[in-house]
Design a protein around this motif. Sequence first.
Motif, PDB file in Angstrom:
ATOM      1  N   THR A  14      -3.835  -1.641   8.094  1.00 58.30           N
ATOM      2  CA  THR A  14      -4.819  -2.734   8.084  1.00 58.30           C
ATOM      3  C   THR A  14      -4.255  -4.077   8.517  1.00 58.30           C
ATOM      4  O   THR A  14      -4.998  -5.055   8.619  1.00 58.30           O
ATOM      5  N   GLY A  15      -2.947  -4.167   8.765  1.00 60.31           N
ATOM      6  CA  GLY A  15      -2.357  -5.446   9.141  1.00 60.31           C
ATOM      7  C   GLY A  15      -1.939  -6.242   7.913  1.00 60.31           C
ATOM      8  O   GLY A  15      -1.659  -5.673   6.854  1.00 60.31           O
ATOM      9  N   GLN A  47     -16.674  -7.917  -1.619  1.00 61.64           N
ATOM     10  CA  GLN A  47     -16.795  -6.506  -1.273  1.00 61.64           C
ATOM     11  C   GLN A  47     -17.614  -6.403   0.012  1.00 61.64           C
ATOM     12  O   GLN A  47     -18.836  -6.404  -0.008  1.00 61.64           O
ATOM     13  N   GLY A  48     -16.933  -6.328   1.155  1.00 64.44           N
ATOM     14  CA  GLY A  48     -17.635  -6.354   2.428  1.00 64.44           C
ATOM     15  C   GLY A  48     -17.886  -5.004   3.037  1.00 64.44           C
ATOM     16  O   GLY A  48     -18.577  -4.883   4.044  1.00 64.44           O
ATOM     17  N   GLY A  49     -17.329  -3.941   2.434  1.00 65.70           N
ATOM     18  CA  GLY A  49     -17.455  -2.625   3.048  1.00 65.70           C
ATOM     19  C   GLY A  49     -16.484  -2.478   4.200  1.00 65.70           C
ATOM     20  O   GLY A  49     -15.804  -3.415   4.599  1.00 65.70           O
ATOM     21  N   ASN A  50     -16.410  -1.282   4.757  1.00 65.59           N
ATOM     22  CA  ASN A  50     -15.508  -1.001   5.874  1.00 65.59           C
ATOM     23  C   ASN A  50     -14.055  -1.350   5.549  1.00 65.59           C
ATOM     24  O   ASN A  50     -13.276  -1.715   6.431  1.00 65.59           O
ATOM     25  N   GLY A  51     -13.711  -1.251   4.275  1.00 62.49           N
ATOM     26  CA  GLY A  51     -12.342  -1.536   3.865  1.00 62.49           C
ATOM     27  C   GLY A  51     -12.054  -3.003   3.617  1.00 62.49           C
ATOM     28  O   GLY A  51     -10.956  -3.365   3.177  1.00 62.49           O
ATOM     29  N   ASP A  52     -13.021  -3.885   3.913  1.00 61.75           N
ATOM     30  CA  ASP A  52     -12.818  -5.322   3.705  1.00 61.75           C
ATOM     31  C   ASP A  52     -13.172  -5.701   2.273  1.00 61.75           C
ATOM     32  O   ASP A  52     -14.091  -6.478   2.007  1.00 61.75           O
ATOM     33  N   ASN A  53     -12.435  -5.158   1.332  1.00 62.75           N
ATOM     34  CA  ASN A  53     -12.708  -5.397  -0.077  1.00 62.75           C
ATOM     35  C   ASN A  53     -11.514  -6.075  -0.740  1.00 62.75           C
ATOM     36  O   ASN A  53     -10.359  -5.742  -0.463  1.00 62.75           O
ATOM     37  N   PRO A  59      -7.765  -8.572   2.118  1.00 56.43           N
ATOM     38  CA  PRO A  59      -7.454  -8.298   3.513  1.00 56.43           C
ATOM     39  C   PRO A  59      -7.626  -9.517   4.408  1.00 56.43           C
ATOM     40  O   PRO A  59      -7.393  -9.440   5.615  1.00 56.43           O
ATOM     41  N   PHE A  60      -8.028 -10.654   3.820  1.00 58.37           N
ATOM     42  CA  PHE A  60      -8.346 -11.837   4.609  1.00 58.37           C
ATOM     43  C   PHE A  60      -7.198 -12.849   4.595  1.00 58.37           C
ATOM     44  O   PHE A  60      -6.558 -13.061   3.570  1.00 58.37           O
ATOM     45  N   PRO A  61      -6.958 -13.509   5.723  1.00 56.40           N
ATOM     46  CA  PRO A  61      -5.883 -14.509   5.778  1.00 56.40           C
ATOM     47  C   PRO A  61      -6.249 -15.833   5.126  1.00 56.40           C
ATOM     48  O   PRO A  61      -5.377 -16.635   4.806  1.00 56.40           O
ATOM     49  N   VAL A  62      -7.563 -16.080   4.920  1.00 56.43           N
ATOM     50  CA  VAL A  62      -8.003 -17.343   4.326  1.00 56.43           C
ATOM     51  C   VAL A  62      -7.548 -17.416   2.867  1.00 56.43           C
ATOM     52  O   VAL A  62      -7.791 -16.494   2.079  1.00 56.43           O
ATOM     53  N   ILE A  63      -6.893 -18.501   2.519  1.00 54.62           N
ATOM     54  CA  ILE A  63      -6.419 -18.703   1.148  1.00 54.62           C
ATOM     55  C   ILE A  63      -7.470 -19.488   0.377  1.00 54.62           C
ATOM     56  O   ILE A  63      -7.869 -20.581   0.782  1.00 54.62           O
TER      57      ILE A  63
END
Length: 209
Positions: free
Chosen positions: A63-64, A94-100, A162-166
Motif C-alpha cells: 500500500t505504500g 473508513q473509506g473502503g477499498n483498503g483506505d481505512n 493510509p493517508f499522508p495528511v497529518i
Amino acid sequence: MKKLCLAFMALLCMNFNASSQDYDFGDVSMSELKETYYPTDSTASAAMLYRKELVTFFFNTTTGFQQEREVHVRIKIYDKEGLDWANEKIILYQGGNGDNENVSKIKGYTYNLVDGKIEQDKLRKKGIFEEDASENYVLTTLTMPNVKVGSVIEYKYKLTSPFPVIDDINLQYSIPVKKLDVYLSTPQFFSYKKVLNPKAIFVPSLKES
C-alpha cells in the motif's frame, strides 16, 4: 526522515515547570494520587499530567507509506466535573477499498489510592465501544474503569492511517497541561506546512533535524 520535535510543559497555565519527572507508562506516583488540586490552578477539575504523541511513517510494499500515531495520556481527576475526562474518543475514517484508519494496541489503567496503597483497574474490552459516527467515520470510545474523584487515569493506543495528511495536533486544552511531548518524523520527500492557530495564546518554538 525529517524530524520535528515539540516539547511543551504546562501549556494552558503558561507555567514552565522544568520538572525532570519521567512518565513511563504505568509508573504513576503516590504524589500524583495524593494531589487534591492543580498547584497553579486550584479551580481546575482535572489536569493532563502528561500527553505524548509520536507520528511516524513506515513503508508497506503493498500500500505504500502508512502513517502511525502513537498516543500516551495521563490525567488526574480533581472533582466530579473532571470525570468527563475518563472517556477518550477516537474518530477513524473508513473509506473502503483498503483506505481505512485503524486503532490498535489499546492499553489503559485507572489508579486509585486505597488505604495508603495504589490499586489499579485495567481497561478491558467491555470498556471499549465502537459505533458508526457517519457514513465514512467510526467512533471508538475508551471508557476508563472505576474512575472517581482523586483517580489518575492512563491510556495509550496506536492509530494507523493510509493517508499522508497529518491531523491537527492540539497544544492547548480546556484543562491545565503539565507536560506535552510531540514528535513528528516524515519521509524526506514529503513536504508539510507548519500552520499555527493564530488565536492560540501559546506559540511554540519548532526544532527540525
